[in-house]
Every structure is written in C-alpha cells, then in structure tokens.
Write a protein that holds these residues in place. Structure first.
Motif, PDB file in Angstrom:
ATOM      1  N   GLU A 176      15.569 -18.161 -22.716  1.00 34.52           N
ATOM      2  CA  GLU A 176      15.487 -18.636 -21.335  1.00 34.52           C
ATOM      3  C   GLU A 176      16.722 -19.471 -20.985  1.00 34.52           C
ATOM      4  OE1 GLU A 176      12.702 -21.815 -19.174  1.00 34.52           O
ATOM      5  OE2 GLU A 176      11.603 -20.053 -19.902  1.00 34.52           O
ATOM      6  N   GLY A 177      17.185 -20.294 -21.917  1.00 36.80           N
ATOM      7  CA  GLY A 177      18.384 -21.093 -21.693  1.00 36.80           C
ATOM      8  C   GLY A 177      19.624 -20.246 -21.483  1.00 36.80           C
ATOM      9  N   LEU A 178      19.586 -19.029 -21.957  1.00 36.52           N
ATOM     10  CA  LEU A 178      20.689 -18.076 -21.764  1.00 36.52           C
ATOM     11  C   LEU A 178      20.427 -17.137 -20.586  1.00 36.52           C
ATOM     12  CD1 LEU A 178      21.228 -17.155 -25.519  1.00 36.52           C
ATOM     13  CD2 LEU A 178      22.782 -18.517 -24.086  1.00 36.52           C
ATOM     14  N   ALA A 179      19.341 -17.421 -19.839  1.00 42.91           N
ATOM     15  CA  ALA A 179      18.914 -16.574 -18.715  1.00 42.91           C
ATOM     16  C   ALA A 179      18.610 -15.155 -19.187  1.00 42.91           C
ATOM     17  CB  ALA A 179      19.950 -16.583 -17.589  1.00 42.91           C
TER      18      ALA A 179
ATOM     19  N   THR B 122      30.297 -11.429 -28.050  1.00 42.76           N
ATOM     20  CA  THR B 122      29.589 -12.346 -28.940  1.00 42.76           C
ATOM     21  C   THR B 122      28.241 -12.723 -28.337  1.00 42.76           C
ATOM     22  OG1 THR B 122      31.681 -13.247 -29.728  1.00 42.76           O
ATOM     23  CG2 THR B 122      29.719 -14.568 -30.127  1.00 42.76           C
ATOM     24  N   ARG B 123      28.238 -12.990 -27.041  1.00 43.60           N
ATOM     25  CA  ARG B 123      26.983 -13.331 -26.361  1.00 43.60           C
ATOM     26  C   ARG B 123      25.994 -12.178 -26.464  1.00 43.60           C
ATOM     27  NH1 ARG B 123      23.812 -13.395 -21.938  1.00 43.60           N
ATOM     28  NH2 ARG B 123      23.191 -15.410 -21.088  1.00 43.60           N
TER      29      ARG B 123
ATOM     30  N   ILE C 241      25.834  -9.839 -28.778  1.00 45.36           N
ATOM     31  CA  ILE C 241      25.358  -9.756 -30.164  1.00 45.36           C
ATOM     32  C   ILE C 241      24.326 -10.846 -30.428  1.00 45.36           C
ATOM     33  CG2 ILE C 241      26.059 -10.019 -32.588  1.00 45.36           C
ATOM     34  CD1 ILE C 241      28.808  -8.787 -31.692  1.00 45.36           C
ATOM     35  N   PHE C 242      24.592 -12.044 -29.932  1.00 41.50           N
ATOM     36  CA  PHE C 242      23.681 -13.170 -30.120  1.00 41.50           C
ATOM     37  C   PHE C 242      22.334 -12.904 -29.437  1.00 41.50           C
ATOM     38  CE2 PHE C 242      22.458 -17.692 -29.038  1.00 41.50           C
ATOM     39  CZ  PHE C 242      22.146 -18.064 -30.342  1.00 41.50           C
ATOM     40  N   VAL C 243      22.362 -12.420 -28.218  1.00 39.77           N
ATOM     41  CA  VAL C 243      21.123 -12.141 -27.474  1.00 39.77           C
ATOM     42  C   VAL C 243      20.320 -11.043 -28.164  1.00 39.77           C
ATOM     43  CG1 VAL C 243      20.186 -11.232 -25.294  1.00 39.77           C
ATOM     44  CG2 VAL C 243      21.952 -13.029 -25.264  1.00 39.77           C
ATOM     45  N   VAL C 244      20.974  -9.999 -28.619  1.00 36.63           N
ATOM     46  CA  VAL C 244      20.269  -8.934 -29.348  1.00 36.63           C
ATOM     47  C   VAL C 244      19.636  -9.516 -30.610  1.00 36.63           C
ATOM     48  CG1 VAL C 244      20.582  -6.807 -30.697  1.00 36.63           C
ATOM     49  CG2 VAL C 244      21.590  -7.003 -28.419  1.00 36.63           C
ATOM     50  N   GLY C 245      20.369 -10.366 -31.316  1.00 30.94           N
ATOM     51  CA  GLY C 245      19.826 -11.012 -32.505  1.00 30.94           C
ATOM     52  C   GLY C 245      18.618 -11.877 -32.193  1.00 30.94           C
TER      53      GLY C 245
ATOM     54  N   GLN D  13      29.503 -20.725 -34.309  1.00 34.83           N
ATOM     55  CA  GLN D  13      30.865 -20.222 -34.114  1.00 34.83           C
ATOM     56  C   GLN D  13      31.109 -19.695 -32.704  1.00 34.83           C
ATOM     57  OE1 GLN D  13      33.234 -20.610 -36.597  1.00 34.83           O
ATOM     58  NE2 GLN D  13      31.555 -21.750 -37.518  1.00 34.83           N
ATOM     59  N   GLY D  14      30.027 -19.261 -32.048  1.00 34.62           N
ATOM     60  CA  GLY D  14      30.174 -18.670 -30.716  1.00 34.62           C
ATOM     61  C   GLY D  14      29.997 -19.643 -29.577  1.00 34.62           C
TER      62      GLY D  14
END
Length: 171
Positions: A65-68, A7-8, A10-14, A124-125
C-alpha cells in the motif's frame, strides 16, 4: 543502487510473491492444526506461527500500500491451493507428523531466503520504509525455523515411542 523503475518492478513482484507465499503457509498450517492430537507442543507453536503469519501478511499489505500497489489475488489463490494439496498429501502418510515437520522446516527456510532477497532490494533500492516490516517478518521466520530444527529430534522420538506403544502416532 538507487530506485529505478526496473528495481521497483522486481521489488513489487517479490512483495506480491511473498504475500502469496504467506497465504500458502496459512493453507499448510491450518489443516495441520486441525489434525494434531498427540503433539501439543507442536500445535502450540504452529498456532503461534499461524498468528504471526497473519501479521506478516498485514505487514506486506502495508508495504505494498505504501508503494501504491496491491497484492495479487490470483497468486494468493494459486499458492493457497498448492499449500492445501501439500498438506492433504501428508495426511495419508503413516508418519504424517514427521513429514509435516520436514516440510515445515524446508518451507521456513524458503521464506527466510525470500525475505533476505526482499531486504536486499529494499536496502539497496531505496525502499527504506519497508525495511522494518521485512525484518520483522524475517525474524519470525528465523525463530520458527529454529524451533522446528531444535524440536525435530523430540518429535521424531515421540513418534517412535508412540508407535512402539501401539498408539496412533502419525499426528
């Protein structure tokens, strides 16, 4: 649904795609802004949205950035190039302002869909820190799409009136 590595991912790619999409938006708006002569209301709203888009890019960079994570320079460059080519293609049209209005409306709705998808993943994630930034971007895109929708008839009729008067009406 809780955060998982998939999920992470997919989210980062998005998020990276959204960053590239917003760079594409800038590359579409910039040539339009430099060419508009007879439609000051369109120029003013595009200029406002250009500044909003710069802010949207900063918000996306903060979320990444918050997700590194970082944005994809390659995607940004590719999307900017395609945006510039699209804008150049409209510049040769006799009804450039109409073509731009239609394309801008379609692109805004694409952006709206992208942010709705990202918000679904964020909510949701478990990426709650990103929700407010994504909602802010979504609200600006909805407002721009609404403005384009509300003003399409006016722009169309102004184009027709200028054309009837023999004035260069294309942009």
């Amino acid at each position: 649904m809780a955060e998982t590595s998939e999920t992470r991912s997919i989210f980062v790619v998005g998020l990276r795609n959204a960053h590239a999409m917003e760079n594409q938006a800038l590359s579409i708006m910039k040539p339009q802004l430099s060419r508009i002569e007879n439609y000051p209301e369109v120029a003013n709203r595009l200029e406002q949205h250009y500044r909003e888009t710069e802010g949207q890019i900063r918000r996306l960079e903060d979320v990444l950035e918050g997700l590194a994570e970082d944005h994809s320079t390659l995607k940004d460059m590719a999307m900017s190039f395609t945006g510039s080519m699209a804008a150049m293609g409209h510049s040769i049209a006799g009804d450039e302002i109409i073509k731009n209005s239609l394309a801008n409306f379609a692109f805004e709705n694409y952006e709206i869909a992208a942010y709705k998808s990202l918000l679904t993943l964020a909510e949701q994630g478990g990426f709650t820190a990103s929700v407010s930034a994504l909602k802010a971007n979504l609200e600006e895109e909805i407002a721009m799409a609404k403005w384009l929708d509300d003003n399409l008839a006016t722009v169309t009729m102004k184009f027709a009136g200028l054309s009837e008067a023999g004035v260069s009406a294309k942009i």
